[in-house]
Design a protein around this motif. Structure first.
Motif, PDB file in Angstrom:
ATOM      1  N   ALA A 127     102.289  61.391  42.402  1.00  0.00           N
ATOM      2  CA  ALA A 127     103.513  60.652  42.088  1.00  0.00           C
ATOM      3  C   ALA A 127     104.232  61.272  40.897  1.00  0.00           C
ATOM      4  N   THR A 128     103.481  61.715  39.919  1.00  0.00           N
ATOM      5  CA  THR A 128     104.089  62.326  38.734  1.00  0.00           C
ATOM      6  C   THR A 128     104.771  63.637  39.083  1.00  0.00           C
ATOM      7  N   THR A 129     104.138  64.448  39.927  1.00  0.00           N
ATOM      8  CA  THR A 129     104.785  65.704  40.326  1.00  0.00           C
ATOM      9  C   THR A 129     106.044  65.440  41.135  1.00  0.00           C
ATOM     10  N   ARG A 130     106.027  64.391  41.966  1.00  0.00           N
ATOM     11  CA  ARG A 130     107.224  64.064  42.756  1.00  0.00           C
ATOM     12  C   ARG A 130     108.346  63.596  41.833  1.00  0.00           C
ATOM     13  N   LEU A 131     108.008  62.797  40.828  1.00  0.00           N
ATOM     14  CA  LEU A 131     109.025  62.354  39.875  1.00  0.00           C
ATOM     15  C   LEU A 131     109.613  63.559  39.144  1.00  0.00           C
ATOM     16  N   ALA A 132     108.736  64.458  38.681  1.00  0.00           N
ATOM     17  CA  ALA A 132     109.208  65.631  37.941  1.00  0.00           C
ATOM     18  C   ALA A 132     110.116  66.496  38.801  1.00  0.00           C
ATOM     19  N   GLU A 133     109.739  66.699  40.069  1.00  0.00           N
ATOM     20  CA  GLU A 133     110.565  67.549  40.923  1.00  0.00           C
ATOM     21  C   GLU A 133     111.899  66.890  41.225  1.00  0.00           C
ATOM     22  N   HIS A 134     111.892  65.598  41.478  1.00  0.00           N
ATOM     23  CA  HIS A 134     113.165  64.924  41.746  1.00  0.00           C
ATOM     24  C   HIS A 134     114.062  64.911  40.521  1.00  0.00           C
ATOM     25  N   TYR A 149     123.871  61.983  34.697  1.00  0.00           N
ATOM     26  CA  TYR A 149     122.535  61.602  35.166  1.00  0.00           C
ATOM     27  C   TYR A 149     121.687  61.381  33.919  1.00  0.00           C
ATOM     28  N   PRO A 150     121.832  60.209  33.294  1.00  0.00           N
ATOM     29  CA  PRO A 150     121.202  59.969  31.987  1.00  0.00           C
ATOM     30  C   PRO A 150     119.679  60.075  32.033  1.00  0.00           C
ATOM     31  N   ASP A 151     119.108  60.623  30.967  1.00  0.00           N
ATOM     32  CA  ASP A 151     117.660  60.642  30.817  1.00  0.00           C
ATOM     33  C   ASP A 151     117.164  59.238  30.498  1.00  0.00           C
ATOM     34  N   THR A 152     115.952  58.945  30.951  1.00  0.00           N
ATOM     35  CA  THR A 152     115.363  57.621  30.772  1.00  0.00           C
ATOM     36  C   THR A 152     113.947  57.752  30.216  1.00  0.00           C
ATOM     37  N   ALA A 153     113.308  56.616  30.008  1.00  0.00           N
ATOM     38  CA  ALA A 153     111.918  56.607  29.547  1.00  0.00           C
ATOM     39  C   ALA A 153     110.979  57.230  30.567  1.00  0.00           C
ATOM     40  N   ARG A 154     111.454  57.437  31.798  1.00  0.00           N
ATOM     41  CA  ARG A 154     110.614  58.080  32.818  1.00  0.00           C
ATOM     42  C   ARG A 154     110.285  59.521  32.455  1.00  0.00           C
ATOM     43  N   LEU A 155     111.031  60.094  31.518  1.00  0.00           N
ATOM     44  CA  LEU A 155     110.707  61.440  31.057  1.00  0.00           C
ATOM     45  C   LEU A 155     109.300  61.526  30.482  1.00  0.00           C
ATOM     46  N   ARG A 156     108.772  60.397  30.029  1.00  0.00           N
ATOM     47  CA  ARG A 156     107.435  60.449  29.421  1.00  0.00           C
ATOM     48  C   ARG A 156     106.391  60.950  30.416  1.00  0.00           C
ATOM     49  N   HIS A 157     106.523  60.558  31.678  1.00  0.00           N
ATOM     50  CA  HIS A 157     105.593  61.049  32.689  1.00  0.00           C
ATOM     51  C   HIS A 157     105.703  62.570  32.836  1.00  0.00           C
ATOM     52  N   ILE A 158     106.921  63.072  32.790  1.00  0.00           N
ATOM     53  CA  ILE A 158     107.145  64.507  32.981  1.00  0.00           C
ATOM     54  C   ILE A 158     106.630  65.285  31.779  1.00  0.00           C
ATOM     55  N   ALA A 159     106.893  64.767  30.588  1.00  0.00           N
ATOM     56  CA  ALA A 159     106.375  65.420  29.386  1.00  0.00           C
ATOM     57  C   ALA A 159     104.852  65.403  29.378  1.00  0.00           C
ATOM     58  N   TRP A 160     104.265  64.276  29.792  1.00  0.00           N
ATOM     59  CA  TRP A 160     102.797  64.204  29.890  1.00  0.00           C
ATOM     60  C   TRP A 160     102.277  65.277  30.837  1.00  0.00           C
ATOM     61  N   ALA A 237     106.182  79.231  26.150  1.00  0.00           N
ATOM     62  CA  ALA A 237     106.492  80.309  27.086  1.00  0.00           C
ATOM     63  C   ALA A 237     105.948  80.030  28.491  1.00  0.00           C
ATOM     64  N   VAL A 238     104.839  79.299  28.575  1.00  0.00           N
ATOM     65  CA  VAL A 238     104.222  79.065  29.879  1.00  0.00           C
ATOM     66  C   VAL A 238     104.399  77.630  30.377  1.00  0.00           C
ATOM     67  N   LEU A 239     105.036  76.770  29.594  1.00  0.00           N
ATOM     68  CA  LEU A 239     105.179  75.347  29.912  1.00  0.00           C
ATOM     69  C   LEU A 239     105.733  75.150  31.322  1.00  0.00           C
ATOM     70  N   ARG A 240     105.114  74.228  32.068  1.00  0.00           N
ATOM     71  CA  ARG A 240     105.543  73.974  33.447  1.00  0.00           C
ATOM     72  C   ARG A 240     105.315  72.510  33.790  1.00  0.00           C
ATOM     73  N   ASN A 241     106.285  71.900  34.474  1.00  0.00           N
ATOM     74  CA  ASN A 241     106.187  70.484  34.833  1.00  0.00           C
ATOM     75  C   ASN A 241     105.670  70.308  36.255  1.00  0.00           C
ATOM     76  N   TYR A 242     104.673  71.047  36.615  1.00  0.00           N
ATOM     77  CA  TYR A 242     104.136  70.904  37.969  1.00  0.00           C
ATOM     78  C   TYR A 242     102.665  71.255  37.941  1.00  0.00           C
ATOM     79  N   ALA A 243     101.918  70.661  38.894  1.00  0.00           N
ATOM     80  CA  ALA A 243     100.470  70.708  38.840  1.00  0.00           C
ATOM     81  C   ALA A 243      99.884  71.613  39.918  1.00  0.00           C
ATOM     82  N   ILE A 244     100.480  72.791  40.137  1.00  0.00           N
ATOM     83  CA  ILE A 244      99.926  73.743  41.093  1.00  0.00           C
ATOM     84  C   ILE A 244      99.895  75.106  40.442  1.00  0.00           C
TER      85      ILE A 244
END
Length: 244
Positions: A127-134, A149-160, A237-244
């Motif tokens: 679910a977190t990867t789907r949120l990040a990709e969307h 497209y305002p940023d929301t508190a949902r960014l916390r999942h993506i930052a995590w 330099a390597v930061l990525r918001n996806y789990a693959i």
């Protein structure tokens, strides 16, 4: 952290409010994803949601072509193969698979591991990867069209997710990294922290920029993020918001 499944549904709803009022011409406009139109972006989201649904259904054949390091190329090829769908049909296709997904993930039994490309992850992680990709692709659409497209508190999942996958990102790049503490300013001005505050390496700045760097939509050098210690700059330099 708020409920990831509720927040995934909310992210879909926010994007749907944008997609539902686009004109036919806007669907054909270039997006901020290089080489893709707005329609291509939505097609990719529909295709990847269908893959998530296949994972829940236990359809291993859906992942038969998955190869480490080839995910982006495979996704691009699939978009090319299925272009030409009308905006109305494309929107309906995305809605049909996206809207049921949060509840389907929530309903998985405790301890379930779901196939996601080349890994097996928890329903919450998927679910977190789907949120990040969307979130990323929503900005590919709205930034290109000049739509808010305002940023929301949902960014916390993506930052995590970005912080959580740093060890994997270091390994994928062949870097002998180490622990990194992140202290990020939330959209509402609050502070989010990830990791051990005693870590020798730190990243500080806004969660919005941290997530955009992790989405590879903002070069770290062009952000105001501050990285210190032996592994902070490497982490950016390597930061990525996806789990693959």
């Amino acid at each position: 952290m708020t409920d990831i499944f509720d927040d995934l549904a909310a992210e879909y709803e926010q994007l749907d409010r944008v997609l539902g009022v686009l004109t036919p011409a806007q669907w054909d406009d270039p997006s901020a994803a290089e080489g893709w139109s707005v329609a291509d972006v939505v097609l990719h989201l529909a295709q990847s949601e269908e893959l998530a649904a296949a994972s829940i259904a236990g359809d291993e054949e859906a992942f038969a072509a998955a190869r480490p390091g080839e995910v982006d190329d495979s996704a691009a090829s699939l978009v090319v193969a299925q272009r030409g769908i009308s905006p109305a049909d494309l929107l309906a296709r995305w809605r049909a698979v996206a809207f049921p997904l949060p509840q389907a993930l929530r309903a998985q039994p405790k301890g379930t591991r779901l196939r996601w490309v080349t890994n097996n992850i928890s329903p919450a992680a998927l679910a977190t990867t789907r949120l990040a990709e969307h979130w990323t692709h929503a900005h590919d659409i709205t930034d290109a069209l000049g739509i808010a497209y305002p940023d929301t508190a949902r960014l916390r999942h993506i930052a995590w997710l970005g912080h959580r996958t740093l060890p994997y990102a270091f390994a994928a790049e062949g870097i002998d990294g180490g622990p990194v503490y992140c202290e990020l300013t939330a959209p509402d001005g609050g502070t989010w922290t990830f990791g051990d505050p005693d870590s020798p390496s730190t990243i500080t700045g806004t969660a919005a920029e941290f997530c955009r760097v992790g989405a590879r939509r903002l070069p770290a050098a062009e952000s105001a993020l501050k990285a210190t210690g032996p592994h902070g700059p490497q982490a950016l330099a390597v930061l990525r918001n996806y789990a693959i």
